[in-house]
Design a protein around this motif. Structure first.
Motif, PDB file in Angstrom:
ATOM      1  N   LEU A  16       0.830  -1.208   0.000  1.00 21.86           N
ATOM      2  CA  LEU A  16       0.000   0.000   0.000  1.00 21.86           C
ATOM      3  C   LEU A  16       0.866   1.260   0.000  1.00 21.86           C
ATOM      4  CD1 LEU A  16      -2.836  -1.095   2.452  1.00 21.86           C
ATOM      5  CD2 LEU A  16      -3.003  -0.764  -0.023  1.00 21.86           C
ATOM      6  N   HIS A  17       1.986   1.223   0.671  1.00 20.75           N
ATOM      7  CA  HIS A  17       2.900   2.369   0.679  1.00 20.75           C
ATOM      8  C   HIS A  17       3.453   2.624  -0.721  1.00 20.75           C
ATOM      9  CE1 HIS A  17       6.075   5.092   1.964  1.00 20.75           C
ATOM     10  NE2 HIS A  17       6.922   4.342   1.285  1.00 20.75           N
ATOM     11  N   ASN A  18       3.854   1.572  -1.401  1.00 25.72           N
ATOM     12  CA  ASN A  18       4.484   1.714  -2.715  1.00 25.72           C
ATOM     13  C   ASN A  18       3.495   2.021  -3.828  1.00 25.72           C
ATOM     14  OD1 ASN A  18       7.095   1.260  -1.785  1.00 25.72           O
ATOM     15  ND2 ASN A  18       6.880  -0.945  -1.944  1.00 25.72           N
ATOM     16  N   HIS A  19       2.241   1.579  -3.693  1.00 25.13           N
ATOM     17  CA  HIS A  19       1.280   1.721  -4.792  1.00 25.13           C
ATOM     18  C   HIS A  19       0.065   2.562  -4.444  1.00 25.13           C
ATOM     19  CE1 HIS A  19       3.478  -1.173  -7.202  1.00 25.13           C
ATOM     20  NE2 HIS A  19       3.555  -1.939  -6.124  1.00 25.13           N
ATOM     21  N   GLY A  20      -0.052   3.016  -3.210  1.00 23.89           N
ATOM     22  CA  GLY A  20      -1.200   3.835  -2.818  1.00 23.89           C
ATOM     23  C   GLY A  20      -2.461   2.996  -2.702  1.00 23.89           C
ATOM     24  N   VAL A  21      -3.568   3.551  -3.119  1.00 25.12           N
ATOM     25  CA  VAL A  21      -4.863   2.883  -3.029  1.00 25.12           C
ATOM     26  C   VAL A  21      -4.865   1.646  -3.917  1.00 25.12           C
ATOM     27  CG1 VAL A  21      -7.334   3.151  -3.458  1.00 25.12           C
ATOM     28  CG2 VAL A  21      -6.020   5.064  -2.546  1.00 25.12           C
ATOM     29  N   ARG A  22      -5.300   0.521  -3.341  1.00 23.14           N
ATOM     30  CA  ARG A  22      -5.327  -0.739  -4.104  1.00 23.14           C
ATOM     31  C   ARG A  22      -6.657  -1.442  -3.872  1.00 23.14           C
ATOM     32  NH1 ARG A  22      -1.368  -1.518  -7.656  1.00 23.14           N
ATOM     33  NH2 ARG A  22      -0.729  -3.573  -7.033  1.00 23.14           N
ATOM     34  N   ARG A  23      -7.138  -2.082  -4.917  1.00 22.55           N
ATOM     35  CA  ARG A  23      -8.295  -2.963  -4.792  1.00 22.55           C
ATOM     36  C   ARG A  23      -7.801  -4.329  -4.330  1.00 22.55           C
ATOM     37  NH1 ARG A  23     -12.165  -1.956  -9.856  1.00 22.55           N
ATOM     38  NH2 ARG A  23     -13.496  -3.275  -8.587  1.00 22.55           N
ATOM     39  N   PHE A  24      -8.733  -5.166  -3.852  1.00 20.84           N
ATOM     40  CA  PHE A  24      -8.359  -6.457  -3.291  1.00 20.84           C
ATOM     41  C   PHE A  24      -7.546  -7.288  -4.280  1.00 20.84           C
ATOM     42  CE2 PHE A  24      -9.035 -10.927  -2.358  1.00 20.84           C
ATOM     43  CZ  PHE A  24      -8.693 -10.972  -1.018  1.00 20.84           C
ATOM     44  N   GLU A  55     -12.550   1.330   1.910  1.00 16.96           N
ATOM     45  CA  GLU A  55     -13.601   2.169   1.315  1.00 16.96           C
ATOM     46  C   GLU A  55     -14.455   1.301   0.406  1.00 16.96           C
ATOM     47  OE1 GLU A  55     -15.744   5.607   0.778  1.00 16.96           O
ATOM     48  OE2 GLU A  55     -13.889   5.548   1.948  1.00 16.96           O
ATOM     49  N   VAL A  56     -15.751   1.235   0.700  1.00 14.90           N
ATOM     50  CA  VAL A  56     -16.686   0.444  -0.101  1.00 14.90           C
ATOM     51  C   VAL A  56     -17.510   1.398  -0.946  1.00 14.90           C
ATOM     52  CG1 VAL A  56     -18.597  -1.192  -0.050  1.00 14.90           C
ATOM     53  CG2 VAL A  56     -16.816  -1.317   1.698  1.00 14.90           C
ATOM     54  N   TYR A  57     -17.519   1.159  -2.256  1.00 15.10           N
ATOM     55  CA  TYR A  57     -18.312   1.951  -3.182  1.00 15.10           C
ATOM     56  C   TYR A  57     -19.561   1.157  -3.536  1.00 15.10           C
ATOM     57  CZ  TYR A  57     -14.111   4.747  -3.607  1.00 15.10           C
ATOM     58  OH  TYR A  57     -13.032   5.537  -3.319  1.00 15.10           O
ATOM     59  N   ARG A  58     -20.703   1.778  -3.338  1.00 12.79           N
ATOM     60  CA  ARG A  58     -21.991   1.125  -3.601  1.00 12.79           C
ATOM     61  C   ARG A  58     -22.299   1.206  -5.094  1.00 12.79           C
ATOM     62  NH1 ARG A  58     -22.114  -1.489   0.933  1.00 12.79           N
ATOM     63  NH2 ARG A  58     -22.116  -0.164   2.751  1.00 12.79           N
ATOM     64  N   GLU A  59     -21.781   0.239  -5.824  1.00 13.62           N
ATOM     65  CA  GLU A  59     -22.027   0.151  -7.259  1.00 13.62           C
ATOM     66  C   GLU A  59     -22.071  -1.315  -7.635  1.00 13.62           C
ATOM     67  OE1 GLU A  59     -17.631   0.812  -9.086  1.00 13.62           O
ATOM     68  OE2 GLU A  59     -18.575   2.600  -8.251  1.00 13.62           O
ATOM     69  N   VAL A  60     -22.471  -1.589  -8.852  1.00 13.19           N
ATOM     70  CA  VAL A  60     -22.542  -2.974  -9.326  1.00 13.19           C
ATOM     71  C   VAL A  60     -21.523  -3.144 -10.438  1.00 13.19           C
ATOM     72  CG1 VAL A  60     -24.035  -4.720 -10.365  1.00 13.19           C
ATOM     73  CG2 VAL A  60     -24.981  -3.091  -8.720  1.00 13.19           C
ATOM     74  N   PRO A  61     -20.568  -4.075 -10.287  1.00 15.09           N
ATOM     75  CA  PRO A  61     -20.282  -4.853  -9.084  1.00 15.09           C
ATOM     76  C   PRO A  61     -19.681  -3.961  -8.011  1.00 15.09           C
ATOM     77  CG  PRO A  61     -18.591  -5.256 -10.722  1.00 15.09           C
ATOM     78  CD  PRO A  61     -19.619  -4.367 -11.370  1.00 15.09           C
ATOM     79  N   PRO A  62     -19.807  -4.362  -6.726  1.00 18.12           N
ATOM     80  CA  PRO A  62     -19.261  -3.543  -5.641  1.00 18.12           C
ATOM     81  C   PRO A  62     -17.746  -3.369  -5.795  1.00 18.12           C
ATOM     82  CG  PRO A  62     -20.518  -5.408  -4.779  1.00 18.12           C
ATOM     83  CD  PRO A  62     -20.425  -5.573  -6.258  1.00 18.12           C
ATOM     84  N   LYS A  63     -17.285  -2.203  -5.424  1.00 19.47           N
ATOM     85  CA  LYS A  63     -15.856  -1.907  -5.503  1.00 19.47           C
ATOM     86  C   LYS A  63     -15.363  -1.581  -4.102  1.00 19.47           C
ATOM     87  CE  LYS A  63     -13.827   2.052  -7.171  1.00 19.47           C
ATOM     88  NZ  LYS A  63     -13.488   3.051  -8.195  1.00 19.47           N
ATOM     89  N   VAL A  64     -14.252  -2.197  -3.700  1.00 18.07           N
ATOM     90  CA  VAL A  64     -13.657  -1.961  -2.389  1.00 18.07           C
ATOM     91  C   VAL A  64     -12.195  -1.583  -2.607  1.00 18.07           C
ATOM     92  CG1 VAL A  64     -13.106  -2.967  -0.144  1.00 18.07           C
ATOM     93  CG2 VAL A  64     -15.194  -3.657  -1.319  1.00 18.07           C
ATOM     94  N   GLU A  65     -11.780  -0.502  -1.970  1.00 21.56           N
ATOM     95  CA  GLU A  65     -10.397  -0.058  -2.070  1.00 21.56           C
ATOM     96  C   GLU A  65      -9.776   0.031  -0.676  1.00 21.56           C
ATOM     97  OE1 GLU A  65     -10.528   2.710  -6.064  1.00 21.56           O
ATOM     98  OE2 GLU A  65     -10.706   3.691  -4.117  1.00 21.56           O
ATOM     99  N   TYR A  66      -8.483  -0.254  -0.620  1.00 20.32           N
ATOM    100  CA  TYR A  66      -7.730  -0.212   0.631  1.00 20.32           C
ATOM    101  C   TYR A  66      -6.627   0.825   0.505  1.00 20.32           C
ATOM    102  CZ  TYR A  66     -10.089  -4.606   1.565  1.00 20.32           C
ATOM    103  OH  TYR A  66     -11.047  -5.561   1.756  1.00 20.32           O
ATOM    104  N   SER A  67      -6.400   1.530   1.593  1.00 18.70           N
ATOM    105  CA  SER A  67      -5.318   2.512   1.632  1.00 18.70           C
ATOM    106  C   SER A  67      -4.799   2.594   3.066  1.00 18.70           C
ATOM    107  CB  SER A  67      -5.827   3.883   1.181  1.00 18.70           C
ATOM    108  OG  SER A  67      -6.886   4.320   2.027  1.00 18.70           O
TER     109      SER A  67
END
Length: 100
Positions: A16-24, A55-67
């Motif tokens: 996460l430090h090297n790439h910032g926000v990442r999806r699963f 961070e969970v985004y309420r969309e289809v398909p659901p999107k979750v990001e980690y930071s």
């Protein structure tokens, strides 16, 4: 030590430090060898310790990001001398570093 205990937590922090926000899926690809179950467990523990933000985004398909949170960034900075020590030790003993 509980916060960074386990094989994968420090590697998740560096990813996460090297790439910032990442999806699963991006995290999983960046950490070869980690199982989906273990990655989920480690991320949940890091989130509970306020090291990682989910961070969970309420969309289809659901999107979750980690930071990293502010605490996660500070923890990474605290672990940096240990990483440098490990790299120097690996060079000294001729061990092969894990590519990232």
């Amino acid at each position: 030590m509980d916060v960074v205990g386990g094989k994968w937590k420090a590697l998740i922090l560096w990813e996460l430090h090297n790439h910032g926000v990442r999806r699963f899926g991006e995290l999983r690809r960046g950490l070869p060898g980690v199982s989906e179950k273990v990655l989920i467990q480690q991320l949940r523990e890091l989130e509970e310790d306020d090291i990682v933000h989910r961070e969970v985004y309420r969309e289809v398909p659901p999107k979750v990001e980690y930071s990293l949170t502010e605490h996660g960034t500070a923890l990474n900075a605290a672990l940096e001398p240990l990483a440098l020590w490990g790299a120097r030790r690996s060079e000294r003993i001729g061990a092969e570093l894990i590519p990232h």
